[in-house]
Write a protein that holds these residues in place. Structure first.
Motif, mmCIF file in Angstrom:
data_model
loop_
_atom_site.group_PDB
_atom_site.id
_atom_site.type_symbol
_atom_site.label_atom_id
_atom_site.label_comp_id
_atom_site.label_asym_id
_atom_site.label_seq_id
_atom_site.Cartn_x
_atom_site.Cartn_y
_atom_site.Cartn_z
ATOM 1 N N HIS A 128 6.967 -2.826 0.488
ATOM 2 C CA HIS A 128 5.609 -3.272 -0.761
ATOM 3 C C HIS A 128 4.748 -3.918 -1.324
ATOM 4 O O HIS A 128 4.089 -3.309 -2.265
ATOM 5 N N ARG A 129 5.195 -5.181 -1.275
ATOM 6 C CA ARG A 129 4.161 -5.825 -2.164
ATOM 7 C C ARG A 129 4.153 -6.187 -3.263
ATOM 8 O O ARG A 129 3.556 -6.245 -3.938
ATOM 9 N N VAL A 130 5.898 -5.805 -3.710
ATOM 10 C CA VAL A 130 5.476 -5.565 -5.253
ATOM 11 C C VAL A 130 5.679 -7.233 -5.999
ATOM 12 O O VAL A 130 6.614 -7.390 -5.824
ATOM 13 N N ALA A 148 10.053 4.869 -5.521
ATOM 14 C CA ALA A 148 9.500 4.184 -6.367
ATOM 15 C C ALA A 148 8.681 2.859 -6.276
ATOM 16 O O ALA A 148 7.509 2.154 -7.108
ATOM 17 N N CYS A 149 9.055 1.708 -5.248
ATOM 18 C CA CYS A 149 8.303 0.725 -5.367
ATOM 19 C C CYS A 149 7.183 1.347 -4.288
ATOM 20 O O CYS A 149 6.162 0.126 -4.753
ATOM 21 N N HIS A 150 6.568 2.131 -3.792
ATOM 22 C CA HIS A 150 5.748 2.581 -2.884
ATOM 23 C C HIS A 150 5.242 3.074 -4.427
ATOM 24 O O HIS A 150 3.734 2.795 -3.860
ATOM 25 N N GLN A 151 5.450 3.544 -4.915
ATOM 26 C CA GLN A 151 4.573 4.122 -6.093
ATOM 27 C C GLN A 151 4.221 2.943 -6.404
ATOM 28 O O GLN A 151 2.985 3.190 -7.274
ATOM 29 N N LEU A 152 5.233 2.524 -7.295
ATOM 30 C CA LEU A 152 4.466 0.694 -8.348
ATOM 31 C C LEU A 152 3.251 0.140 -7.373
ATOM 32 O O LEU A 152 2.200 -0.367 -8.270
ATOM 33 N N ALA A 183 -4.032 -5.846 -16.309
ATOM 34 C CA ALA A 183 -3.225 -7.094 -15.304
ATOM 35 C C ALA A 183 -4.070 -6.891 -13.903
ATOM 36 O O ALA A 183 -5.024 -5.988 -14.022
ATOM 37 N N GLN A 184 -3.454 -7.706 -12.722
ATOM 38 C CA GLN A 184 -4.645 -7.700 -12.564
ATOM 39 C C GLN A 184 -4.462 -7.499 -11.458
ATOM 40 O O GLN A 184 -3.338 -6.963 -10.725
ATOM 41 N N ASN A 185 -5.571 -7.226 -10.706
ATOM 42 C CA ASN A 185 -5.849 -6.068 -9.511
ATOM 43 C C ASN A 185 -5.063 -6.485 -8.281
ATOM 44 O O ASN A 185 -5.744 -7.498 -7.616
ATOM 45 N N VAL A 186 -3.863 -5.658 -7.774
ATOM 46 C CA VAL A 186 -3.613 -7.076 -6.374
ATOM 47 C C VAL A 186 -3.854 -6.552 -4.739
ATOM 48 O O VAL A 186 -3.153 -6.330 -3.951
ATOM 49 N N ARG A 187 -4.835 -5.859 -5.433
ATOM 50 C CA ARG A 187 -5.950 -4.610 -4.294
ATOM 51 C C ARG A 187 -5.108 -3.686 -3.464
ATOM 52 O O ARG A 187 -3.777 -3.748 -3.885
#
Length: 772
Positions: A601-603, A560-564, A757-761
């Motif tokens: 996953h940088r979430v 889920a974190c990967h997809q998010l 939302a801000q694009n987090v790259r």
């Protein structure tokens, strides 16, 4: 000084020494108790009589030297009296010898020793009779033919020799003291015979020498007897005594053959020399035969007694092997034996498998002593509640079984009564214990063997425990099919992750009333190549039972974190919720696991929502609050799922550190949404209405003021790419779920709800997911 005078002086000193021996034996008798004391008293009495006889012999010798006694009748009378004295002393000494510790293992063993000694004594007597009688006449004129009483001490001397030989062969180690006592008794009897024989024949030198040997023999007896108390104590158990006798009887088994061979050889020699058998020879031969027959009779009786005792012990150990030592009921082996012996397979009988519900808590909280006392009372209640012929057994732990001779219907009614009997309070010293019982029942009429019967009863018990406990379940073939499927699911589930059979689907959480997706709930799905689609309501309980739920939860969290992270990188303003089971939540390392997934996953933490079911609140509220607080400190949001299912109270809701309430679909049907929405707003919580499947429900939720909804009307669970397509097709910018004021300072990426939302790259987190 002439030689006879020297011998007489020595003999006189020997008498003094004999008196000293009597004193020593008397002191030993006073120092002991029981049979040992009686043995020493007999030895002391025999030594005293022997000392008096020795004094009489010396007096007779002096009288013969002084020619006071010179006629043959007088010498015969004196010799006969001395012979009787020696017979009495030898008899007492022999009795004391047999009663010494270690001489005979048991009192019956004393009789066996006497019979064995009698066999040897009769043979020695017979050989000596052949040697001294005509035609051998070995002693010639020195044969004391006129002193008939000498036959008595001669017989006792032969018997003492036999006892000494048997003792030497059979006494347990260390047997030296008893053997030396036996040798001393034999020497005393022989010396006494020489004393009486010398008086009868008027041979003063023989009398004086015998008077020296007799005290010496008593000295051997006295000094050897002092060490006899170190011999092993005779056993008190008859069975042990019989075992020792059987072991000792195997030692020196040739004792009977050698005496018989000696008798046969001497008898043949006597007949070849032209001799005849008089009364003494006939009596001696008959006595030998009687001793052998009696010994064999005793041996046969011992063997029968020993065999009977072995049968009794075998029955006892068999019963012990089939009995539970705690409750006195049959154990598993005993139940299997009853099932096999009674041939219950195919009969009108039923097997009940019982398990005490919550008994582990009794052992953990009250201790095993209380638990054992409860098990004992359970066994007593089972005995009193069953009919004659029924078999109750304890299979181990808190598992019991009952073999009941009844049809399944009647057995089920009896099992229902057992629920009340075993479910009553158990009064213990530590307090009252309350338990319930689950019972599985299987009929015997339709099973082919005992193994199938046991398996059916266990399956029924497992079904009863998994469906509420404190109930009776009759075996049904459907139970077997379902349990087989559960077993197969458990086996296949363990490799489902490695085989890439699991995937996530995402059900939208929409903003009302425009139905714009702002979040998604990640739902686990399983597509098996052979079993097909397996629903989460089927495999999730299996995972919790077999311990796979933690691994599945970790896999779902990372997926889920990967997809998010991908959606956020693509610019979508969305959050994802993940369901957490109570077992995961109470795992020690779960908080660190969440931190690792967010970091890998940088979430942003506020984009992840962890859903806790209301059922978790019913287990341990204090521990749950601590766990949720630790999770909130990471920045993630907590949602209380299925609110209104009946577990949590308003007081608990005020204490629980949650951010979102998800209204259970049952409340939506009952049109209670407004009350819950107002309650949630009062606590500062966002509210999501679940289970919206009709337009009427949608309207009701919107009118109640609920801003977020979830259900089939707003979107089914779909794969990630389908949900992403819906995000792309949204005509207006998506909104995030408003974050409470206390969390806004932690949400660094969340801007106003009117902008994306801000694009987090772009982030490819597959590497991070593998690392995690």
């Amino acid at each position: 000084m002439p030689l006879p005078s020297v011998v007489a002086a020595v003999a006189t000193a020997g008498v003094v020494f004999a008196v000293v021996c009597v004193v020593m034996l008397t002191a030993s008798a006073r120092a002991h108790a029981g049979a040992c004391r009686r043995a020493y008293w007999l030895l002391a009495a025999g030594a005293a009589v022997a000392a008096l006889t020795c004094v009489g012999g010396i007096a007779a010798s002096i009288a013969m030297q002084e020619h006071v006694v010179h006629s043959q009748p007088d010498r015969t009378l004196l010799g006969s009296l001395l012979a009787l004295g020696i017979a009495v002393s030898s008899g007492l000494l022999l009795a004391g010898l047999l009663m010494l510790p270690g001489a005979a293992p048991t009192p019956p063993g004393m009789l066996r020793h006497l019979l064995d000694a009698l066999v040897i004594a009769a043979a020695v007597w017979f050989v000596c009779w052949v040697a001294v009688s005509e035609p051998t006449h070995l002693l010639g004129d020195r044969t004391p033919s006129g002193c008939r009483p000498l036959l008595i001490p001669a017989a006792i001397a032969a018997l003492a020799l036999g006892v000494s030989v048997i003792t030497a062969m059979r006494a347990p180690q260390p047997r030296g003291p008893v053997v030396r006592v036996g040798a001393g008794v034999t020497l005393a009897a022989v010396a006494g015979i020489g004393l009486a024989s010398g008086v009868c024949q008027g041979r003063t030198l023989l009398v004086d020498v015998s008077a020296v040997l007799l005290p010496a023999a008593l000295g051997i007896v006295a000094f050897a007897a002092r060490h006899a108390d170190r011999m092993p104590v005779p056993p008190t158990d008859p069975g042990e005594g019989l075992a020792i006798e059987g072991e000792l009887s195997r030692r020196g088994s040739a004792y009977a053959f050698l005496p018989m061979a000696a008798m046969a050889t001497s008898a043949l020699y006597h007949l070849l020399r032209g001799g005849e058998f008089d009364l003494i020879g006939i009596v001696t031969g008959s006595l030998e035969g009687f001793a052998l027959v009696a010994r064999q009779f005793l041996a046969l009786r011992d063997v029968r007694a020993y065999a009977e005792r072995l049968r009794d012990r075998e029955a006892y150990f068999r019963e012990l092997a089939h009995t539970d030592p705690l409750t006195g009921l049959a154990n598993r082996r005993g139940l299997l034996s009853a099932l096999e012996d009674e041939r219950v397979a195919g009969a009108e009988a039923a097997l009940l498998s019982l398990d005490l519900d919550g008994f582990k808590n009794v052992n953990d909280m009250r201790g095993h002593d209380v638990g054992d006392a409860v098990l004992v009372e359970v066994g007593q209640r089972l005995r009193m509640a069953l009919r004659p012929g029924d078999v109750a057994a304890r299979l181990g732990g808190d598992e019991f079984a009952v073999l009941m001779w009844a049809r399944p219907g009647e057995a089920k009614r009896a099992a229902s009564r057992l629920l009340g009997v075993l479910g009553g309070p158990y009064e213990q010293e530590a307090g009252t214990v309350f338990l319930s019982v689950s019972i599985g029942l299987a009929g015997c009429a339709t099973v082919p063997d005992v193994a199938t019967l046991l398996r059916n009863a266990d399956i029924a018990l497992r079904w009863a425990k998994s469906h509420g406990k404190n109930r009776v379940e009759l075996y049904d073939i459907e139970y077997d099919v379902k349990l087989r499927r559960l077993t197969e699911l458990e086996h296949e589930l363990r490799g489902a992750i490695d085989r890439d059979e699991l995937h996530l689907q995402y059900q939208p959480v929409v903003m009302l009333p425009d139905v714009r997706p702002v979040g998604a709930e990640a739902l686990l799905r399983w597509q098996h190549p052979r079993l097909g689609k397996v629903g989460p309501d089927e495999f999730i309980p299996v995972a919790e039972e077999c311990g796979m739920i933690n691994r599945l939860g970790a896999w779902v969290l990372h997926q889920a974190c990967h997809q998010l992270s991908r959606w956020l990188a693509e610019g979508h303003d969305v959050w994802v919720s993940v369901n957490v089971s109570p077992r995961e939540l109470h795992a020690p390392g779960y908080v660190d696991q969440v931190k690792d997934a967010l970091r890998a996953h940088r979430v942003p933490p506020q984009r992840l929502v962890l859903e806790v079911t209301e059922h978790a609140v019913s287990s341990d509220v204090e521990e749950l609050i601590r766990r949720l607080r630790d999770l909130r400190e990471t920045g993630v949001r907590i949602a209380l799922d299925d609110f209104g299912a009946g577990y949590s109270s308003l007081g608990q809701l005020r204490r629980l550190p949650v951010d979102i309430l998800k209204i259970d679909h049952s409340l939506v049907v009952k049109e209670m949404v407004r009350v819950v929405v107002e309650l949630g707003h009062q606590f500062g919580l966002e509210v999501i209405a679940e289970g919206i499947g009709e337009q009427r429900q949608m309207t009701m939720v919107v009118e109640a003021g609920c801003k977020l909804g979830q259900g089939y009307l707003s979107g089914w669970p779909v794969p990630a790419e389908h949900f992403e397509a819906r995000l792309e097709s949204a005509t207006s910018p998506a909104r995030v779920v408003p974050v409470p004021e206390q969390k806004r300072d932690r949400d660094q990426n969340a801007g106003p709800t009117s902008r994306r939302a801000q694009n987090v790259r772009s982030v490819d987190s597959s590497h991070e997911m593998r690392q995690a």
